[in-house]
Design a protein around this motif. Sequence first.
Motif, short mmCIF file in Angstrom:
data_model
loop_
_atom_site.label_atom_id
_atom_site.label_comp_id
_atom_site.label_asym_id
_atom_site.label_seq_id
_atom_site.Cartn_x
_atom_site.Cartn_y
_atom_site.Cartn_z
N ALA A 71 14.35 5.87 101.09
CA ALA A 71 14.66 5.84 102.63
C ALA A 71 15.48 4.78 103.22
CB ALA A 71 13.24 5.91 103.28
N VAL A 72 15.78 4.88 104.53
CA VAL A 72 16.34 3.84 105.17
C VAL A 72 15.65 3.71 106.45
CG1 VAL A 72 18.64 3.99 104.35
CG2 VAL A 72 18.08 5.17 106.32
N ARG A 73 15.43 2.32 107.07
CA ARG A 73 14.88 2.28 108.32
C ARG A 73 16.23 2.17 109.15
NH1 ARG A 73 10.25 -0.33 109.23
NH2 ARG A 73 10.37 -1.38 107.26
N ILE A 74 16.12 2.78 110.44
CA ILE A 74 17.26 2.84 111.33
C ILE A 74 16.61 1.80 112.45
CG2 ILE A 74 18.76 4.14 112.87
CD1 ILE A 74 18.80 6.32 110.76
N ILE A 75 17.50 0.92 112.74
CA ILE A 75 17.07 -0.01 113.87
C ILE A 75 18.12 0.46 115.06
CG2 ILE A 75 16.89 -2.34 114.71
CD1 ILE A 75 16.35 -3.01 111.64
N PHE A 76 17.62 0.63 116.21
CA PHE A 76 18.42 0.98 117.41
C PHE A 76 18.38 0.06 118.44
CE2 PHE A 76 16.45 4.79 115.59
CZ PHE A 76 17.42 5.71 115.57
N ASP A 77 19.37 0.09 119.28
CA ASP A 77 19.70 -1.12 120.37
C ASP A 77 18.59 -1.27 121.26
OD1 ASP A 77 20.47 1.08 121.54
OD2 ASP A 77 22.34 -0.23 122.45
N ARG A 79 15.66 -1.58 120.48
CA ARG A 79 14.62 -2.33 119.76
C ARG A 79 13.50 -1.59 119.00
NH1 ARG A 79 12.97 -7.54 122.88
NH2 ARG A 79 14.41 -8.75 122.10
N HIS A 80 14.00 0.03 119.09
CA HIS A 80 12.94 0.79 118.24
C HIS A 80 13.40 0.66 116.37
CE1 HIS A 80 10.34 4.29 117.04
NE2 HIS A 80 11.50 4.74 116.59
N ASP A 81 12.46 0.20 116.04
CA ASP A 81 12.83 -0.12 114.31
C ASP A 81 11.74 0.35 113.47
OD1 ASP A 81 10.66 -2.08 114.98
OD2 ASP A 81 11.94 -3.55 114.59
N THR A 82 10.93 1.17 113.93
CA THR A 82 9.61 1.58 113.05
C THR A 82 9.56 2.89 112.28
OG1 THR A 82 8.35 2.64 115.13
CG2 THR A 82 7.83 0.25 114.52
N GLY A 83 10.76 3.63 112.50
CA GLY A 83 11.19 4.90 111.90
C GLY A 83 11.45 4.79 110.50
N ILE A 84 11.20 5.08 109.51
CA ILE A 84 11.55 5.19 107.97
C ILE A 84 11.92 6.64 107.87
CG2 ILE A 84 10.96 4.90 105.78
CD1 ILE A 84 8.97 2.60 106.51
N PHE A 85 13.24 6.78 107.67
CA PHE A 85 14.07 8.25 107.34
C PHE A 85 14.05 8.36 105.96
CE2 PHE A 85 15.08 6.90 111.65
CZ PHE A 85 15.25 8.03 112.37
N SER A 86 13.26 9.15 105.55
CA SER A 86 13.51 9.33 103.94
C SER A 86 14.66 10.23 103.66
CB SER A 86 12.26 10.15 103.50
OG SER A 86 12.16 11.39 104.05
N TRP A 87 14.99 10.55 102.70
CA TRP A 87 16.16 11.34 102.27
C TRP A 87 15.98 12.60 102.70
CZ3 TRP A 87 18.59 7.13 102.73
CH2 TRP A 87 18.48 6.30 101.70
#
Length: 116
Positions: A71-77, A79-87
């Motif tokens: 997965a990747v963690r996408i950090i948004f401007d 400040r949301h940074d808790t979503g882990i986007f699996s493949w």
Amino acid sequence: MAAPKELRVSKDRKLLTVTFAGHQPFELTAEFLRVVSPSAEVQGHSPEQRVTVPGKKDVEISKIEPVGNYAVRIIFDDRHDTGIFSWDYLHALGREKEERWNAYLTDLAAKGLSRG
């Protein structure tokens, strides 16, 4: 689902292109990714707790960080940074983009919320 061959953020930070082997690239806007984030903050712990996130029309992707090999963690401007986007989740978002986007727009309208 195997890792994508490529993840590419556009220069304006508003679009993520995800390319999986054997598939056409998926173009996912930052706004779309933000409002369907797999985080508990957005999804809740049950379907009844899911939050319709308004006002993210201009959100940008600040950073993408790998999470293991899955997965990747996408950090948004914003400040949301808790979503882990699996493949698997990214692939599903690419395949179901139109359906999920339309459902989001319907939810916004039903709740009297806006994208802006």
